[in-house]
Write a protein that holds these residues in place. Structure first.
Motif, PDB file in Angstrom:
ATOM      1  N   MET A   1       5.424  10.892  13.123  1.00  0.00           N
ATOM      2  CA  MET A   1       5.647  11.244  11.676  1.00  0.00           C
ATOM      3  C   MET A   1       6.122  10.099  10.893  1.00  0.00           C
ATOM      4  SD  MET A   1       5.609  13.767   9.413  1.00  0.00           S
ATOM      5  CE  MET A   1       6.292  14.074   7.593  1.00  0.00           C
ATOM      6  N   TYR A   2       7.045   9.326  11.442  1.00  0.00           N
ATOM      7  CA  TYR A   2       7.696   8.399  10.905  1.00  0.00           C
ATOM      8  C   TYR A   2       6.684   6.910  10.598  1.00  0.00           C
ATOM      9  CZ  TYR A   2      10.174   3.833  10.385  1.00  0.00           C
ATOM     10  OH  TYR A   2      10.948   2.617  10.169  1.00  0.00           O
ATOM     11  N   GLN A   3       5.688   6.740  11.610  1.00  0.00           N
ATOM     12  CA  GLN A   3       4.506   5.966  11.534  1.00  0.00           C
ATOM     13  C   GLN A   3       3.622   6.419  10.309  1.00  0.00           C
ATOM     14  OE1 GLN A   3       4.301   3.007  12.601  1.00  0.00           O
ATOM     15  NE2 GLN A   3       6.128   3.566  13.711  1.00  0.00           N
ATOM     16  N   PHE A   4       3.693   7.691   9.936  1.00  0.00           N
ATOM     17  CA  PHE A   4       2.527   8.133   8.793  1.00  0.00           C
ATOM     18  C   PHE A   4       3.447   7.939   7.384  1.00  0.00           C
ATOM     19  CE2 PHE A   4       1.654  11.901   5.970  1.00  0.00           C
ATOM     20  CZ  PHE A   4       0.257  11.462   5.976  1.00  0.00           C
ATOM     21  N   VAL A   5       4.596   8.300   7.242  1.00  0.00           N
ATOM     22  CA  VAL A   5       5.297   8.142   6.115  1.00  0.00           C
ATOM     23  C   VAL A   5       5.627   6.759   5.808  1.00  0.00           C
ATOM     24  CG1 VAL A   5       6.444  10.543   6.309  1.00  0.00           C
ATOM     25  CG2 VAL A   5       7.569   8.631   7.291  1.00  0.00           C
ATOM     26  N   THR A   6       5.709   5.890   6.881  1.00  0.00           N
ATOM     27  CA  THR A   6       6.011   4.326   6.428  1.00  0.00           C
ATOM     28  C   THR A   6       4.619   3.716   6.235  1.00  0.00           C
ATOM     29  OG1 THR A   6       6.329   3.915   8.669  1.00  0.00           O
ATOM     30  CG2 THR A   6       8.223   4.425   7.427  1.00  0.00           C
ATOM     31  N   GLY A   7       3.510   4.452   6.714  1.00  0.00           N
ATOM     32  CA  GLY A   7       2.257   3.662   6.696  1.00  0.00           C
ATOM     33  C   GLY A   7       1.341   4.228   5.700  1.00  0.00           C
ATOM     34  N   PRO A   8       0.371   5.222   6.041  1.00  0.00           N
ATOM     35  CA  PRO A   8      -0.672   5.721   4.831  1.00  0.00           C
ATOM     36  C   PRO A   8       0.220   6.417   3.787  1.00  0.00           C
ATOM     37  CG  PRO A   8      -1.224   6.201   7.310  1.00  0.00           C
ATOM     38  CD  PRO A   8       0.053   5.906   7.381  1.00  0.00           C
ATOM     39  N   LEU A   9       1.234   7.136   3.981  1.00  0.00           N
ATOM     40  CA  LEU A   9       1.836   7.739   2.781  1.00  0.00           C
ATOM     41  C   LEU A   9       2.470   6.880   1.852  1.00  0.00           C
ATOM     42  CD1 LEU A   9       1.770  10.729   1.878  1.00  0.00           C
ATOM     43  CD2 LEU A   9       3.899  11.020   3.223  1.00  0.00           C
ATOM     44  N   TRP A  11       1.522   3.585   1.439  1.00  0.00           N
ATOM     45  CA  TRP A  11       0.297   3.115   0.544  1.00  0.00           C
ATOM     46  C   TRP A  11      -0.091   3.990  -0.635  1.00  0.00           C
ATOM     47  CZ3 TRP A  11      -1.431  -1.748   0.806  1.00  0.00           C
ATOM     48  CH2 TRP A  11      -1.313  -2.538   1.791  1.00  0.00           C
ATOM     49  N   LEU A  12      -0.231   5.166  -0.153  1.00  0.00           N
ATOM     50  CA  LEU A  12      -0.568   6.138  -1.304  1.00  0.00           C
ATOM     51  C   LEU A  12       0.411   6.106  -2.506  1.00  0.00           C
ATOM     52  CD1 LEU A  12      -2.537   8.123  -2.118  1.00  0.00           C
ATOM     53  CD2 LEU A  12      -1.146  10.091  -0.986  1.00  0.00           C
ATOM     54  N   ALA A  13       1.827   6.033  -2.177  1.00  0.00           N
ATOM     55  CA  ALA A  13       2.743   6.303  -3.210  1.00  0.00           C
ATOM     56  C   ALA A  13       2.690   5.051  -3.880  1.00  0.00           C
ATOM     57  CB  ALA A  13       4.008   6.512  -2.218  1.00  0.00           C
ATOM     58  N   PHE A  14       2.386   3.794  -3.350  1.00  0.00           N
ATOM     59  CA  PHE A  14       2.602   2.725  -3.971  1.00  0.00           C
ATOM     60  C   PHE A  14       1.365   2.609  -4.864  1.00  0.00           C
ATOM     61  CE2 PHE A  14       5.902   1.031  -0.942  1.00  0.00           C
ATOM     62  CZ  PHE A  14       6.837   0.463  -2.211  1.00  0.00           C
ATOM     63  N   VAL A  93      12.823  -5.880   5.487  1.00  0.00           N
ATOM     64  CA  VAL A  93      12.303  -5.917   6.802  1.00  0.00           C
ATOM     65  C   VAL A  93      11.012  -5.083   6.879  1.00  0.00           C
ATOM     66  CG1 VAL A  93      12.777  -5.227   9.392  1.00  0.00           C
ATOM     67  CG2 VAL A  93      14.542  -6.138   8.059  1.00  0.00           C
ATOM     68  N   ILE A  94      10.998  -3.806   6.423  1.00  0.00           N
ATOM     69  CA  ILE A  94       9.700  -2.930   6.548  1.00  0.00           C
ATOM     70  C   ILE A  94       8.541  -3.646   5.638  1.00  0.00           C
ATOM     71  CG2 ILE A  94       8.709  -0.838   5.680  1.00  0.00           C
ATOM     72  CD1 ILE A  94      11.420   0.429   6.200  1.00  0.00           C
ATOM     73  N   LEU A  95       8.951  -4.359   4.509  1.00  0.00           N
ATOM     74  CA  LEU A  95       8.054  -5.050   3.653  1.00  0.00           C
ATOM     75  C   LEU A  95       7.376  -6.132   4.296  1.00  0.00           C
ATOM     76  CD1 LEU A  95       9.759  -5.055   0.272  1.00  0.00           C
ATOM     77  CD2 LEU A  95       7.554  -3.903   0.584  1.00  0.00           C
ATOM     78  N   GLN A  96       8.197  -6.672   5.171  1.00  0.00           N
ATOM     79  CA  GLN A  96       7.751  -7.980   6.018  1.00  0.00           C
ATOM     80  C   GLN A  96       6.881  -7.702   6.956  1.00  0.00           C
ATOM     81  OE1 GLN A  96       8.473 -11.376   5.198  1.00  0.00           O
ATOM     82  NE2 GLN A  96       7.019 -11.922   6.682  1.00  0.00           N
ATOM     83  N   ARG A  97       7.172  -6.528   7.800  1.00  0.00           N
ATOM     84  CA  ARG A  97       6.417  -6.135   8.895  1.00  0.00           C
ATOM     85  C   ARG A  97       5.185  -5.673   8.457  1.00  0.00           C
ATOM     86  NH1 ARG A  97      11.032  -2.985  12.471  1.00  0.00           N
ATOM     87  NH2 ARG A  97      12.103  -4.785  13.509  1.00  0.00           N
ATOM     88  N   ARG A  98       5.122  -4.859   7.276  1.00  0.00           N
ATOM     89  CA  ARG A  98       3.913  -3.928   6.953  1.00  0.00           C
ATOM     90  C   ARG A  98       3.064  -4.955   6.153  1.00  0.00           C
ATOM     91  NH1 ARG A  98       3.217   0.954   9.504  1.00  0.00           N
ATOM     92  NH2 ARG A  98       5.279   1.680  10.179  1.00  0.00           N
ATOM     93  N   TRP A  99       3.690  -5.814   4.927  1.00  0.00           N
ATOM     94  CA  TRP A  99       2.835  -6.385   4.105  1.00  0.00           C
ATOM     95  C   TRP A  99       3.070  -7.878   3.964  1.00  0.00           C
ATOM     96  CZ3 TRP A  99       5.153  -1.770   1.888  1.00  0.00           C
ATOM     97  CH2 TRP A  99       3.992  -0.597   2.223  1.00  0.00           C
TER      98      TRP A  99
END
Length: 218
Positions: A1-9, A11-14, A93-99
């Motif tokens: 669930m965590y990977q989903f809300v911090t990943g695809p979801l 991206w959708l929100a932004f 930290v999340i921004l750096q890891r994801r994008w």
């Protein structure tokens, strides 16, 4: 669930946030043209910037000076609302890891203080809506809902950071509530946080070309 809300979801929100903001700008510009076909002919950079600047500075306008308490609380609220999520260490930290991007960060203790201040501001707004008859008259459930949407990411983030019972639960709810706020911004009154400069530029040009500079106070 965590990977989903911090990943695809996420991206959708932004995507909805940025797409929605672009849509709102285009909509406002087209609406202005429909209401006044010559609206862009009398826009003046000097008067537009003057009007915008006055609303970016505390007590820069007459209406702000007439209500000093709400002015101070509102400015504090907006500062906390913008600084905390953008410059929070965990978010970067999340921004750096994801994008692969990150910003200058504030300390966690500073973020804690700003979070508490923002929640206090929300409580102040709620009490003001309840206590003042003229404000209560124009306040609806929609306004309380918007305050809840704004406060939720900060409250849940505070609970998650301090590892209240059900840490992962609070983290997920925090991320979800933040995404809900991002999605809500373009389509609610919250959009004025970023789009206020459009009507201010128009009003500044309108008044500046008809009245002396010292009159542009409202």
């Amino acid at each position: 669930m965590y990977q989903f809300v911090t990943g695809p979801l996420a991206w959708l929100a932004f995507g909805i946030f940025f797409g929605g903001m672009i849509y709102r700008v285009v909509f406002i510009v087209k609406l202005a043209q429909e209401k006044d076909k010559l609206v862009f002919n009398h826009l003046d950079l000097k008067w537009s910037l003057n009007s915008i600047f006055r609303w970016l500075v505390p007590f820069g306008s007459r209406s702000m000076r007439e209500k000093p308490v709400i002015t101070i609380v509102a400015f504090i609220f907006y500062i906390c609302l913008l600084i905390t999520p953008i410059f929070l260490v965990a978010h970067n930290v999340i921004l750096q890891r994801r994008w692969g991007v990150s910003f200058w960060t504030i300390s966690e203790s500073t973020a804690d203080i700003l979070t508490i201040i923002l929640i206090a501001c929300v409580v102040f707004f709620i009490l003001r809506c309840i206590a003042l008859p003229d404000v209560r008259l124009i306040t609806t459930a929609y306004d309380y809902l918007l305050l809840a949407i704004v406060a939720a990411p900060f409250i849940t983030g505070f609970l998650a950071y301090h590892q209240f019972s059900g840490y992962l639960f609070w983290v997920i709810v925090h991320v979800l509530s933040g995404e809900i706020m991002l999605i809500a911004i373009p389509f609610t009154k919250l959009s004025h946080i970023l789009l206020f400069f459009l009507p201010r530029a128009h009003i500044g040009s309108e008044m500046g070309q008809k009245r002396p500079l010292t009159r542009i106070q409202n």
